[in-house]
Scaffold this motif. Sequence first.
Motif, PDB file in Angstrom:
ATOM      1  N   VAL A 192       9.202 -15.533   1.268  1.00  0.00           N
ATOM      2  CA  VAL A 192      10.257 -14.848   0.523  1.00  0.00           C
ATOM      3  C   VAL A 192      10.349 -15.422  -0.888  1.00  0.00           C
ATOM      4  CG1 VAL A 192      12.731 -14.373   0.428  1.00  0.00           C
ATOM      5  CG2 VAL A 192      11.542 -14.312   2.630  1.00  0.00           C
ATOM      6  N   GLU A 193      10.301 -16.738  -0.997  1.00  0.00           N
ATOM      7  CA  GLU A 193      10.411 -17.404  -2.298  1.00  0.00           C
ATOM      8  C   GLU A 193       9.207 -17.142  -3.193  1.00  0.00           C
ATOM      9  OE1 GLU A 193      11.100 -21.551  -1.575  1.00  0.00           O
ATOM     10  OE2 GLU A 193      12.877 -21.137  -0.364  1.00  0.00           O
ATOM     11  N   ASN A 194       8.014 -17.011  -2.602  1.00  0.00           N
ATOM     12  CA  ASN A 194       6.792 -16.897  -3.404  1.00  0.00           C
ATOM     13  C   ASN A 194       6.276 -15.481  -3.609  1.00  0.00           C
ATOM     14  OD1 ASN A 194       6.520 -19.701  -3.874  1.00  0.00           O
ATOM     15  ND2 ASN A 194       5.826 -19.952  -1.781  1.00  0.00           N
ATOM     16  N   CYS A 195       6.933 -14.487  -3.035  1.00  0.00           N
ATOM     17  CA  CYS A 195       6.501 -13.100  -3.225  1.00  0.00           C
ATOM     18  C   CYS A 195       6.850 -12.654  -4.643  1.00  0.00           C
ATOM     19  CB  CYS A 195       7.171 -12.173  -2.216  1.00  0.00           C
ATOM     20  SG  CYS A 195       6.762 -10.438  -2.482  1.00  0.00           S
ATOM     21  N   CYS A 242       4.549  -3.462  -2.535  1.00  0.00           N
ATOM     22  CA  CYS A 242       3.614  -4.575  -2.393  1.00  0.00           C
ATOM     23  C   CYS A 242       2.404  -4.396  -3.307  1.00  0.00           C
ATOM     24  CB  CYS A 242       3.150  -4.671  -0.936  1.00  0.00           C
ATOM     25  SG  CYS A 242       2.056  -6.068  -0.627  1.00  0.00           S
ATOM     26  N   SER A 243       2.032  -5.460  -4.002  1.00  0.00           N
ATOM     27  CA  SER A 243       0.857  -5.427  -4.890  1.00  0.00           C
ATOM     28  C   SER A 243      -0.377  -5.986  -4.194  1.00  0.00           C
ATOM     29  CB  SER A 243       1.140  -6.213  -6.174  1.00  0.00           C
ATOM     30  OG  SER A 243       1.338  -7.579  -5.872  1.00  0.00           O
ATOM     31  N   TRP A 244      -0.263  -6.332  -2.902  1.00  0.00           N
ATOM     32  CA  TRP A 244      -1.374  -6.806  -2.083  1.00  0.00           C
ATOM     33  C   TRP A 244      -1.973  -8.110  -2.601  1.00  0.00           C
ATOM     34  CZ3 TRP A 244      -0.959  -3.864   2.027  1.00  0.00           C
ATOM     35  CH2 TRP A 244      -0.474  -2.569   1.878  1.00  0.00           C
ATOM     36  N   CYS A 245      -1.160  -8.968  -3.205  1.00  0.00           N
ATOM     37  CA  CYS A 245      -1.667 -10.219  -3.771  1.00  0.00           C
ATOM     38  C   CYS A 245      -2.015 -11.248  -2.692  1.00  0.00           C
ATOM     39  CB  CYS A 245      -0.667 -10.801  -4.757  1.00  0.00           C
ATOM     40  SG  CYS A 245       0.839 -11.441  -3.993  1.00  0.00           S
ATOM     41  N   VAL A 276       9.940  -6.975   6.064  1.00  0.00           N
ATOM     42  CA  VAL A 276       9.360  -6.334   4.888  1.00  0.00           C
ATOM     43  C   VAL A 276      10.329  -5.242   4.438  1.00  0.00           C
ATOM     44  CG1 VAL A 276       7.365  -5.150   3.943  1.00  0.00           C
ATOM     45  CG2 VAL A 276       7.065  -6.804   5.793  1.00  0.00           C
ATOM     46  N   ALA A 277      11.054  -5.498   3.368  1.00  0.00           N
ATOM     47  CA  ALA A 277      12.082  -4.575   2.912  1.00  0.00           C
ATOM     48  C   ALA A 277      11.515  -3.416   2.101  1.00  0.00           C
ATOM     49  CB  ALA A 277      13.122  -5.326   2.083  1.00  0.00           C
ATOM     50  N   TYR A 278      10.479  -3.672   1.308  1.00  0.00           N
ATOM     51  CA  TYR A 278       9.947  -2.650   0.412  1.00  0.00           C
ATOM     52  C   TYR A 278       8.422  -2.619   0.490  1.00  0.00           C
ATOM     53  CZ  TYR A 278      14.606  -3.608  -1.381  1.00  0.00           C
ATOM     54  OH  TYR A 278      15.959  -3.821  -1.484  1.00  0.00           O
ATOM     55  N   PRO A 279       7.853  -2.119   1.579  1.00  0.00           N
ATOM     56  CA  PRO A 279       6.393  -2.161   1.746  1.00  0.00           C
ATOM     57  C   PRO A 279       5.614  -1.406   0.673  1.00  0.00           C
ATOM     58  CG  PRO A 279       7.385  -0.771   3.421  1.00  0.00           C
ATOM     59  CD  PRO A 279       8.506  -1.470   2.713  1.00  0.00           C
ATOM     60  N   MET A 280       6.183  -0.352   0.124  1.00  0.00           N
ATOM     61  CA  MET A 280       5.476   0.430  -0.892  1.00  0.00           C
ATOM     62  C   MET A 280       5.419  -0.293  -2.235  1.00  0.00           C
ATOM     63  SD  MET A 280       4.356   2.930   0.778  1.00  0.00           S
ATOM     64  CE  MET A 280       3.727   3.982  -0.496  1.00  0.00           C
TER      65      MET A 280
END
Length: 73
Positions: free
Chosen positions: A17-20, A40-43, A34-38
């Motif tokens: 959570v802290e590092n996303c 996600c930048s897939w990092c 996962v609150a906002y899957p869309m």
Amino acid sequence: MGIIVDKEKCIQCEMCVENCPEDILVMVEDGVSVAYPMECSWCGACEIDCPADAIKVRFTKEVGPVFIKREEK
């Protein structure tokens, strides 16, 4: 789903959570959600930073980039 959280492995340390960088993960009563899957930048930061190996990032057609087809005039 693109981000898979194993709730049995999650130790609720909140590292993911802290590092996303996109702030898509949130803590709930039973671990990470996962609150906002869309968004996600897939990092992969959440998967890399998880000390319990509870998160897997997998690209799927259903959750991947969205392309909007515009009507031609």
